[in-house]
Design a protein around this motif. Structure first.
Motif: not given
Ligand SMILES: NC(=O)c1ccc[n+]([C@@H]2O[C@H](COP(=O)([O-])OP(=O)(O)OC[C@H]3O[C@@H](n4cnc5c(N)ncnc54)[C@H](O)[C@@H]3O)[C@@H](O)[C@H]2O)c1
Ligand SMILES: O=C(O)CC[C@@H](O)C(=O)O
Length: 527
Positions: A99-101, A144-146, A170-172, A200-203, A205-208, A227-231, A254-256, A277-281
Motif C-alpha cells: 500500500a505504501a509503495a 531511492v533513499v532507504g 548504508p545498511f544494504i 523510505h526511511i525511518p525517522k 536522529p540521523e534522518t531528521t 515523501n511517504c515515509s515519515r514527517g 503524505d507525511v508531515f 493526509p497520511h494515506l500510505g497505508a
Molecule cells: N505513509 C505511510 O502511511 C507509511 C506506511 C508504511 C510505512 N511507512 C514508513 O515508511 C518507512 C519505510 O518503511 P519500510 O517498511 O520500508 O521499513 P524498512 O525497515 O523495511 O526499510 C527502511 C530502510 O531504511 C534504511 N535506513 C535506515 N536509516 C537510514 C539512513 N540514515 N539513510 C538511508 N537509509 C536508512 C534501512 O536500512 C532500511 O533498509 C518507515 O518510516 C515507515 O514508518 C509509512
C-alpha cells in the motif's frame, strides 16, 4: 477477562480477533489527558498513527502488557518507556508495504501529470489542456533513499516503468541493490543526479531534516521529491523555499512534521505540490493485513504466548519461535536454578550454547536465562522485554559463548554459570526425546534429573552412609523425598546429591544438613 482499548480506527477483523479473548473498547479521538485517565483499566492498547503513546500514558498504564501498532512506524510510541515497564510493543512490519509503495508511485505519477489540479479544474467546469503539461518518468532517474521493504517495491515497479535507479541505504549490500537494479551511491550523488527522490526511511536522529536547505541546494531545478515515509525527515520551511524559488520543481508529501498538517505555506504551491493526509497505508487490503497481524499478536500475548513482531524483544518468525519455545523454558529454568545456587548478588552470567544450539540465534535464550535469573529478585516484574535492561541496571555482566563441538544431547544443551558475592555455580540442561527438561550437570558434576518444584542439592564427600544420614534427617522433619540421584566425577571424591522433595524444605533444616559430617554445602531450589 482482559480489556483492550482500540484508540484509532482499526478494521473490524482485528476487533473480532481481540474479542475472542478480551473485552474490546473502541474509543477514538481521545485527548492525551483522557487517555491517561482511562488507560489504567486496560491490559492492551491497539493504535494506528493517530494516537501518541507517551511516557505519561505508559506510566499510567499499570496493567498494560502490550501496545500494538497496526502499521510499521512505532515513532508515536515511547518504546524505551514501554521497555522499562516490561510492556511489549508490536507492529506489523509488512502488512502495509505494498500500500505504501503504491502510494509513493501514485504520488510520483500524479505530481508529474498534475492529476489532482487537472481533476479539480475539470470539476470546476474548465477544459484547460495547456496549463497541465506534464513530464514522463520513463528514462528519468529515481533516487531511492532507504532500500528496505517499501523502497525495494518502489524500485522494482519504477524499474519496470523504465526508470534508472540510484539508491542510498548504508545498511544494504551492493549485491542486494544490484538485484533490484539500483546503483548504490552516496547521498550527494543521489541528490545531484536524481529527477525524482523518494524517501523510505525511518525517522531517526540521523534522518531528521535529512532534506534541508543545504541538501535541496544540491538538487536539479527539475527534481521532484516524494515523501511517504515519515514527517520530519524533510525541513518543510526549507522545502517551501526551494520549490517557491525554483531550486527544485516540486514535492508530493503524505507525511508531515506535525499531523494533522496545520497552517502551512506548502498548501499555496498549487500544481507543484501534491499533498495527502497520511494515506500510505490506507487501502482495504493493508488495513485488513495490519489489523489481523497486530490483533493476533495482542491476543497471543494476553494468552501468555510470545509475539512474533515485537520491536523491543528479539524478533522471531513464528516457525523459529515454535521450535525455540521448549528451549526458552529450559533457559528460564536453568537461570532460576543457577541464581538460587549462587545466592547473594550476582556479578556475571555466562551462557554457553552447546552442540546444535550453538548454531541458532542465541539472543532469545540469553534473555530467557536472564529472565529466569532475575525472577528470584523481581518476580513477575521481569519479562522478555525488560530482562536485559534490568540485568544491565544491576551491573550483571552477561557473557555469551558457543561450543558446537559439545554434542552431548540431540538438539544441543545449555550451560549457565553465575558468579556472585557468594561464589560461582553452574548448571547444564537439555531437552530429552519427549521434550522434557533434564538437568545434566550441577557445578560440573554429571547428573540426569528432571527439575521439580522443590529441590535440595548437597555437595558432599562420596563416602558410605551419607545418603542414609540425609534421608533420615529429612524423615525426622517429615520431609518426603520423591527422588534422589548422586553425581560424581571420581569414586570417593566430591559428589553432588540432588533430591526432589514433595514440599518446600521447612525453615532451619538446611543448617542441620550442613552440619552432617561429609556434607560440604547444601542449597535449596524452588521453581
Ligand atoms: N505513509 C505511510 O502511511 C507509511 C506506511 C508504511 C510505512 N511507512 C514508513 O515508511 C518507512 C519505510 O518503511 P519500510 O517498511 O520500508 O521499513 P524498512 O525497515 O523495511 O526499510 C527502511 C530502510 O531504511 C534504511 N535506513 C535506515 N536509516 C537510514 C539512513 N540514515 N539513510 C538511508 N537509509 C536508512 C534501512 O536500512 C532500511 O533498509 C518507515 O518510516 C515507515 O514508518 C509509512
Ligand atoms: O496507520 C496508518 O494509517 C499509517 C501507518 C504508517 O504510517 C506506518 O508506519 O505503518
Amino acid at each position: 477477562m482482559s480489556k483492550v482499548l482500540v484508540s484509532d480506527p482499526i478494521d473490524q477483523v482485528g476487533i473480532d480477533i481481540l474479542s475472542q479473548v478480551a473485552q474490546v473498547d473502541v474509543k477514538t479521538n481521545l485527548s492525551p489527558e483522557e487517555l491517561v485517565a482511562v488507560i489504567p483499566d486496560y491490559d492492551a492498547i491497539m493504535i494506528r498513527s493517530g494516537t501518541r503513546v507517551t511516557k505519561e500514558i505508559i506510566e499510567a498504564g499499570k496493567q498494560l502488557k502490550i501496545i500494538g501498532r497496526a502499521g510499521v512506524g512505532v515513532d508515536n510510541v515511547d518504546v524505551p518507556a514501554a521497555t522499562r515497564q516490561g510492556i511489549v510493543v508490536v507492529n506489523s512490519p509488512e502488512g502495509n508495504t505494498i500500500a505504501a509503495a503504491e502510494h509513493a508511485l501514485a504520488m510520483m505519477l500524479s505530481m508529474s501529470r498534475h492529476i489532482p489540479e487537472a481533476d479539480q479544474s475539470v470539476k470546476n467546469q474548465k477544459w484547460d489542456r495547456k496549463h497541465f503539461m506534464g513530464s514522463e518518468v520513463y528514462k528519468k532517474t529515481l533516487g531511492v533513499v532507504g532500500l528496505g521493504k517499501i523502497g525495494s517495491h518502489v524500485a522494482t515497479v519504477a524499474r519496470a516503468m523504465g526508470m534508472k535507479l540510484l539508491a542510498y541505504d548504508p545498511f544494504i549490500s551492493v549485491e542486494r541493490a544490484e538485484q533490484l537494479g539500483c546503483r548504490l551511491v552516496d547521498l550527494d550523488l543521489l541528490f545531484g543526479e536524481s529527477d525524482y527522490i523518494t524517501l523510505h526511511i525511518p525517522k531517526t536522529p540521523e534522518t531528521t531534516n535529512l532534506i534541508n536547505a543545504e541538501s535541496l541546494s544540491k538538487m536539479k531545478p527539475t527534481t521532484r521529491i516524494i515523501n511517504c515515509s515519515r514527517g520530519g525527515i524533510i525541513d518543510e520551511a526549507a522545502l517551501y523555499e526551494a520549490i517557491n524559488s525554483g531550486t527544485i520543481a516540486g514535492a508530493a508529501l503524505d507525511v508531515f512534521s506535525s499531523e494533522p498538517l496545520g497552517e502551512s505555506p506548502l498548501r499555496s504551491l498549487g500544481k507543484k505540490v501534491v499533498l495527502t493526509p497520511h494515506l500510505g497505508a490506507s487501502t482495504a487490503e493493508a488495513q485488513v493485513n495490519v489489523a489481523i497481524d497486530v490483533a493476533e499478536q495482542i491476543r497471543d500475548v494476553l494468552l501468555g504466548l510470545p509475539a512474533r513482531s515485537a520491536v523491543n524483544i528479539p524478533g522471531l518468525s513464528p516457525n523459529v519461535l515454535e521450535q525455540l519455545k521448549p528451549y526458552l523454558r529450559l533457559a528460564e529454568t536453568l537461570g532460576s536454578m543457577v541464581s538460587q545456587l549462587a545466592g547473594g548478588r550476582i556479578d556475571s552470567l555466562n551462557v554457553r550454547l552447546q552442540g546444535e544450539l550453538a548454531t541458532n540465534n542465541s539472543q532469545p535464550l540469553v534473555v530467557g536465562a536472564l529472565k529466569g535469573l532475575l525472577t528470584q529478585a523481581l518476580r513477575e516484574r521481569v519479562n522478555y522485554v525488560n530482562a536485559s535492561i534490568e540485568a544491565k541496571e544491576r551491573g550483571i555482566r552477561v557473557i555469551e559463548t558457543r561450543d558446537a563441538s559439545i554434542q552431548d544431547y540431540a538438539g544441543g544443551s545449555l550451560h549457565l554459570s553465575a558468579k556472585g558475592s557468594l561464589g560461582e555455580h553452574s548448571v547444564t540442561g537439555a531437552l530429552l526425546g519427549d521434550g522434557e527438561i533434564h538437568i545434566t550437570s550441577i557445578d560440573e558434576f554429571p547428573i540426569n534429573v528432571p527439575p521439580s518444584n522443590h529441590m535440595l542439592f548437597t555437595l558432599h564427600r562420596d563416602m558410605p552412609g551419607i545418603i542414609g544420614k540425609i534421608g533420615s534427617l529429612l524423615g525426622s522433619f517429615n520431609v518426603n523425598i520423591a527422588s534422589m540421584q548422586v553425581g560424581r566425577k571420581i569414586v570417593r571424591g566430591d559428589a553432588v546429591m540432588v533430591l526432589s522433595l514433595d514440599d518446600p524444605l521447612p525453615e532451619g533444616i538446611l543448617a542441620e544438613i550442613i552440619k552432617v559430617s561429609g556434607i560440604r554445602d547444601a542449597y535449596t531450589v524452588n521453581l
